[in-house]
Scaffold this active site. Sequence first.
Site, PDB file in Angstrom:
ATOM      1  N   GLY A  44     -14.807   4.735  71.485  1.00  0.00           N
ATOM      2  CA  GLY A  44     -14.735   3.273  71.500  1.00  0.00           C
ATOM      3  C   GLY A  44     -13.375   2.870  70.944  1.00  0.00           C
ATOM      4  NE  ARG A  95     -19.933   1.912  75.077  1.00  0.00           N
ATOM      5  CZ  ARG A  95     -18.905   1.486  75.784  1.00  0.00           C
ATOM      6  NH1 ARG A  95     -19.011   1.330  77.082  1.00  0.00           N
ATOM      7  NH2 ARG A  95     -17.764   1.194  75.186  1.00  0.00           N
ATOM      8  CG  ASP A 261      -8.300   3.726  72.360  1.00  0.00           C
ATOM      9  OD1 ASP A 261      -8.121   2.534  72.642  1.00  0.00           O
ATOM     10  OD2 ASP A 261      -9.302   4.370  72.733  1.00  0.00           O
TER      11      ASP A 261
END
Length: 317
Positions: A44, A95, A261
């Site tokens: 994430g 998830r 990221d």
Amino acid sequence: MSSAPAPDILTLTLNPALDLLTTVERVQPTHKLRCGPALFHPGGGGVNVARVVHRLGAGVRALYTEGGATGRELRALLDQEGVPCEGLPIVAPTRESLSVHETSSGLDWRFVLPGPTLLPAEWAACEQRFVQCGATAGHWVLSGSLPPGVPDDFYARLARQARLQGRRLVLDASGAALGAALAEGVYLVKPSLRELSEHLGRPLDDEPACLAAARQLIDQGQAEIVALTLGERGALLVSARQAWRAPALSVPVASTIGAGDSFVGGLVWALARQDDLEQALRLAMAASAAALLSEGTALCQPAEVQRLRAQVRLEAL
Ligand SMILES: Nc1ncnc2c1ncn2[C@@H]1O[C@H](COP(=O)(O)OP(=O)(O)OP(=O)(O)O)[C@@H](O)[C@H]1O
Ligand SMILES: [Mg+2]
């Protein structure tokens, strides 16, 4: 009580994932695809940014939603990496995301689920807790998609809070959530070419078009700094007074997963130690290139970041 200073960087991930990485010779329909061993990583946007910042050696704390058995596993993986974090409880399970490396082609197949639906009381509690923790952090990083149930203006509301409290808000988002936050105004936004083009509703075919797009955001007060990443073409960093082009480093690409990221992680790590924008871009480029060296969701290694940093060439525009 711990006497460690509060971390200067706080990340928020409303839709984190337990990333499962494996390999297969060829992706094809119908037949069972016999896969290689499974590797798990915390995933994430904001979670990954925190992992990178922590590896580079700065104070950071990752806030993320945590639900069910997958949420507990995600927490265990973050603990294993030693990333300071806080799971914000939700009812539905966190998830999982599946990345499959196809060995015959070298391609990565990425299967991404929408994530659990958050209840109004859950996302409201996340917002409240983030603002509370953010009172002692200079840099607020909002990164990643919003899960179902969360309003499009969620990041915009935090952008407003950041402005009121004099915090630097760093945003990596897309679609309606990006649009709403930019309308509120942020310190730094890191769109990819696709994200910025979608936001503005026009193609950005060449460098002058990209520069004009970044300057448009700045002139309209939507962002003070725009870090526009261009995949294999590198990145542009634009502020009201300065602009640089950073051609991508030439490295053997094992996987592009997590490059964005790692870019944000490198950038915010440098900004938090009060490097100037030029040095921050240098670090961001090195971190994103280092992420390419490692397979799947493994992200950048600090030694590679430091090695590659010396190879970054910036051109002032
Ligand atoms: N194939 C590549 N070769 C060299 N560098 C790359 C490559 N792909 C990505 N990078 C580096 O990673 C940075 C971020 O990549 P990119 O622009 O694809 O952003 P992203 O956030 O990963 O994309 P998106 O969110 O749209 O999937 C680039 O600015 C560049 O420095
Ligand atoms: Mg991205």
